[in-house]
Motif scaffolding. Structure first.
Motif, PDB file in Angstrom:
ATOM      1  N   ILE A 123      12.864  -4.125  32.516  1.00 58.51           N
ATOM      2  CA  ILE A 123      12.595  -3.820  31.112  1.00 58.51           C
ATOM      3  C   ILE A 123      13.806  -4.153  30.249  1.00 58.51           C
ATOM      4  O   ILE A 123      13.669  -4.712  29.147  1.00 58.51           O
ATOM      5  N   ASP A 124      14.998  -3.831  30.725  1.00 63.66           N
ATOM      6  CA  ASP A 124      16.213  -4.185  29.970  1.00 63.66           C
ATOM      7  C   ASP A 124      16.304  -5.691  29.775  1.00 63.66           C
ATOM      8  O   ASP A 124      16.638  -6.173  28.680  1.00 63.66           O
ATOM      9  N   ASN A 127      13.659  -6.744  27.220  1.00 67.95           N
ATOM     10  CA  ASN A 127      14.066  -6.370  25.859  1.00 67.95           C
ATOM     11  C   ASN A 127      15.120  -7.328  25.318  1.00 67.95           C
ATOM     12  O   ASN A 127      15.077  -7.711  24.142  1.00 67.95           O
ATOM     13  N   ASP A 128      16.050  -7.713  26.170  1.00 71.02           N
ATOM     14  CA  ASP A 128      17.081  -8.673  25.744  1.00 71.02           C
ATOM     15  C   ASP A 128      16.475 -10.013  25.365  1.00 71.02           C
ATOM     16  O   ASP A 128      16.989 -10.715  24.492  1.00 71.02           O
ATOM     17  N   ASP A 130      13.430 -10.289  24.166  1.00 68.21           N
ATOM     18  CA  ASP A 130      12.391 -10.002  23.173  1.00 68.21           C
ATOM     19  C   ASP A 130      11.003 -10.328  23.708  1.00 68.21           C
ATOM     20  O   ASP A 130      10.170 -10.932  23.028  1.00 68.21           O
TER      21      ASP A 130
END
Length: 214
Positions: A123-124, A127-128, A130
């Protein structure tokens, strides 16, 4: 289906001997000399592995596929093979680093595969980049994938066989999608579900070839 021996697959050595070989840099002299028995599309016959990957990289789609691997899921190889067929940007293995490559039928040589130790790490990363993460599982409250507007750039996240998505994966997904079923079984094979979901993205976003004229 009749089994085809590996020796029957592919093409023989380039006809005419070395003096007739093409001199473009993407051709592999070993394959030109001995034939190309790999399971590759005809356009890639006699090409080097590196040239094939470079060509695929220039055309890759913008969806990613992730699959949880807490119990050494045997479906991962099939997922990688299908991801290669549909030209996924990358396959992400979440959990155990080791996975059974037999089902991939060596397509992992052409498909980028990335490992994440946990769902949180995936997930990280998403998110990075997008990228929204969409779970695929037939859970209460899930949304039908049929008609769902899949983002052009996204991660399709699958759980492992029998247990489905982990609680952490369910909580992290923007939405959880299910595939319509009409028979008696509760669920379908994880590899099959991944193939259906990838094709749903292809139907919405890929540049499909024009139908052949009758």
């Amino acid at each position: 289906m009749e089994r085809v021996e590996e020796s029957e697959i592919g093409v023989p050595p380039w006809p005419g001997g070395p003096q007739a070989w093409p001199d473009a840099p993407h051709y592999d002299p070993e394959l030109l000399a001995h034939g190309d028995r790999r399971n590759v599309a005809d356009r890639y016959r006699y090409w080097t592995l590196e040239a094939i990957v470079a060509d695929l990289d220039a055309r890759r789609h913008t969806f990613h596929v992730a699959i949880e691997n807490w119990q050494h899921d045997l479906n991962i190889g099939s997922v990688v093979r299908t991801a290669n067929a549909f030209l996924a940007a990358r396959v992400h293995i979440v959990g155990r680093r080791r996975w059974n490559r037999r089902g991939a039928m060596v397509t992992d040589r052409y498909q980028h595969v990335q490992h994440h130790a946990s769902v949180g790490e995936l997930i990280d990363w998403a998110n990075d980049e997008d990228l929204p993460v969409l779970g695929v599982d037939n859970l209460p409250g899930s949304v039908p994938i049929e008609g769902y507007p899949l983002p052009r750039a996204c991660v399709l996240l699958f759980g492992q066989e029998s247990v489905g998505l982990s609680d952490e994966a369910r909580a992290a997904a923007v939405d959880v999608l299910h595939i319509a079923q009409f028979g008696s079984t509760r669920s379908i094979n994880a590899g099959a579900a991944a193939a259906i979901a990838m094709h749903a993205w292809v139907e919405q976003h890929a540049d499909l070839p024009a139908p052949a004229e009758a």
